[in-house]
Motif scaffolding. Structure first.
Motif, short mmCIF file in Angstrom:
data_model
loop_
_atom_site.label_atom_id
_atom_site.label_comp_id
_atom_site.label_asym_id
_atom_site.label_seq_id
_atom_site.Cartn_x
_atom_site.Cartn_y
_atom_site.Cartn_z
N ILE A 1 62.91 48.85 -7.79
CA ILE A 1 62.62 47.57 -7.13
C ILE A 1 61.82 47.81 -5.87
N CYS A 2 62.25 48.78 -5.10
CA CYS A 2 61.60 49.10 -3.82
C CYS A 2 60.12 49.47 -4.04
N ALA A 3 59.88 50.31 -5.04
CA ALA A 3 58.50 50.73 -5.33
C ALA A 3 57.64 49.53 -5.74
N GLN A 4 58.22 48.62 -6.52
CA GLN A 4 57.45 47.46 -6.97
C GLN A 4 57.09 46.55 -5.80
N VAL A 5 58.02 46.40 -4.85
CA VAL A 5 57.71 45.60 -3.65
C VAL A 5 56.58 46.26 -2.86
N LEU A 6 56.62 47.58 -2.75
CA LEU A 6 55.54 48.29 -2.03
C LEU A 6 54.19 48.01 -2.66
N VAL A 7 54.16 47.94 -3.99
CA VAL A 7 52.90 47.67 -4.69
C VAL A 7 52.50 46.20 -4.54
N ASP A 8 53.42 45.29 -4.84
CA ASP A 8 53.07 43.86 -4.91
C ASP A 8 52.86 43.24 -3.54
N VAL A 9 53.74 43.56 -2.59
CA VAL A 9 53.70 42.88 -1.30
C VAL A 9 52.81 43.62 -0.31
N PHE A 10 52.87 44.96 -0.32
CA PHE A 10 52.15 45.74 0.70
C PHE A 10 50.86 46.37 0.16
N GLY A 11 50.67 46.33 -1.14
CA GLY A 11 49.43 46.86 -1.73
C GLY A 11 49.19 48.33 -1.39
N VAL A 12 50.24 49.14 -1.41
CA VAL A 12 50.09 50.55 -1.02
C VAL A 12 49.13 51.28 -1.96
N ASP A 13 48.41 52.30 -1.42
CA ASP A 13 47.53 53.11 -2.28
C ASP A 13 48.26 54.30 -2.87
N ALA A 14 49.44 54.62 -2.33
CA ALA A 14 50.19 55.76 -2.85
C ALA A 14 51.65 55.62 -2.40
N ILE A 15 52.53 56.26 -3.16
CA ILE A 15 53.96 56.21 -2.81
C ILE A 15 54.50 57.64 -2.74
N ILE A 16 55.23 57.90 -1.67
CA ILE A 16 55.91 59.20 -1.55
C ILE A 16 57.41 58.94 -1.46
N ASN A 17 58.15 59.66 -2.26
CA ASN A 17 59.60 59.57 -2.20
C ASN A 17 60.12 60.86 -1.58
N THR A 18 60.77 60.71 -0.43
CA THR A 18 61.27 61.88 0.27
C THR A 18 62.79 61.84 0.37
N GLY A 19 63.40 63.01 0.53
CA GLY A 19 64.85 63.06 0.64
C GLY A 19 65.41 64.39 0.22
N ILE A 20 66.64 64.36 -0.30
CA ILE A 20 67.31 65.60 -0.65
C ILE A 20 67.68 65.59 -2.14
N ALA A 21 68.04 66.77 -2.65
CA ALA A 21 68.32 66.91 -4.08
C ALA A 21 69.20 68.13 -4.32
N GLY A 22 69.76 68.19 -5.52
CA GLY A 22 70.52 69.36 -5.94
C GLY A 22 69.61 70.31 -6.72
N SER A 23 69.71 71.60 -6.45
CA SER A 23 68.87 72.59 -7.15
C SER A 23 69.35 72.79 -8.58
N LEU A 24 68.38 72.94 -9.51
CA LEU A 24 68.73 73.22 -10.91
C LEU A 24 68.30 74.64 -11.29
N ASN A 25 67.86 75.42 -10.32
CA ASN A 25 67.27 76.72 -10.62
C ASN A 25 67.81 77.74 -9.61
N ALA A 26 68.29 78.87 -10.12
CA ALA A 26 68.94 79.86 -9.25
C ALA A 26 68.00 80.39 -8.17
N ASP A 27 66.68 80.33 -8.42
CA ASP A 27 65.73 80.83 -7.42
C ASP A 27 65.50 79.82 -6.29
N ILE A 28 65.93 78.58 -6.50
CA ILE A 28 65.66 77.54 -5.50
C ILE A 28 66.92 77.32 -4.67
N ASN A 29 66.83 77.68 -3.40
CA ASN A 29 68.01 77.71 -2.54
C ASN A 29 68.14 76.47 -1.66
#
Ligand code: ADE
Length: 230
Positions: free
Chosen positions: A56-84
């Motif tokens: 929903i948030c991304a769609q508002v960014l497109v429809d209301v704000f007319g963004v040229d690009a979207i970046i999603n930032t934050g945190i995540a759980g690693s799925l790979n033993a090499d990624i710490n």
């Protein structure tokens, strides 16, 4: 105009502090902070957690704000033993690991009647994010790979292994592929940038609160450099 989505307040608070001439506009019960950071026009928003909020948030960014690009930032759980914990994963593409229409002959993860299993991130944004990360976070590793999203905090070894064997993802979180889907449908470039807060296994719920702040520190540093160079 660049749209920046974080699921939680902690993930966007530091970026909001850097904004000049910020105006707050409310849509879908979300506060969209429009202004400038390093003289670049941006909209920074906390989507809330999970795929529906993020889509929903991304769609508002497109429809209301007319963004040229979207970046999603934050945190995540690693799925790979090499990624710490503390490392950064930049999405090559995103997939919804909890989408299952196998009974109708679709591969696991594929949304029925869509023409793709995964949503490719924008090559230029991937390169920009990677080079910015290498400049400002030289104490950690940066990886480019698949982000597996689902409405699930992954905190056991079995679930983690299943996601890895089904999708080969580098990290798991709860929003990226919904933003990827919205970006795909609207033909808007996007990328997901996640700092690792836990290993998405039985230690995840213990590690997460301990390492959340450290992980966010790395993603904020990278985001600031990226905005400067966008
Ligand atoms: N965000 C941070 N860690 C996560 C995990 N283990 N599962 C889902 N989302 C996350």
């Amino acid at each position: 105009m660049l749209g920046i989505i974080g699921a939680m307040e902690e993930e966007v608070a530091r970026l909001k502090e850097c904004m000049s001439d910020a105006v707050v506009l409310k849509h879908a019960n979300m506060e969209f902070n429009r202004g400038t950071i390093f003289d670049k026009e941006v909209v920074v928003v906390r989507s809330g957690i999970g795929k529906v909020n993020a889509g929903i948030c991304a769609q508002v960014l497109v429809d209301v704000f007319g963004v040229d690009a979207i970046i999603n930032t934050g945190i995540a759980g690693s799925l790979n033993a090499d990624i710490n914990i503390g490392d950064i994963v930049i999405s090559s593409d995103t997939v919804q690991h909890d989408m299952n229409a196998v009974a109708f002959g679709y591969p696991l993860g594929q949304i029925p009647r869509m023409d793709t299993l995964a949503f490719p991130a924008d090559e230029k944004l991937i390169e920009l994010a990677k080079s910015c990360c290498e400049r400002v976070n030289d104490d950690i590793e940066v990886f480019v790979g698949r982000v597996a999203s689902g409405d699930q905090f992954v905190a056991d070894k079995g679930t983690k292994e299943q996601i890895v064997s089904n999708f080969g993802g580098y990290c798991t979180e709860m929003e990226g592929a919904a933003i990827g889907q919205a970006a795909y449908l609207n033909n808007v470039p996007y990328v997901v940038i996640r700092a690792i807060s836990d290993k998405a296994d039985d230690s995840a719920s213990v590690d997460y609160p301990t390492f959340e702040a450290k992980a966010i520190e790395h993603s904020v540093r990278l985001m600031k450099e990226l905005i400067k160079n966008y």
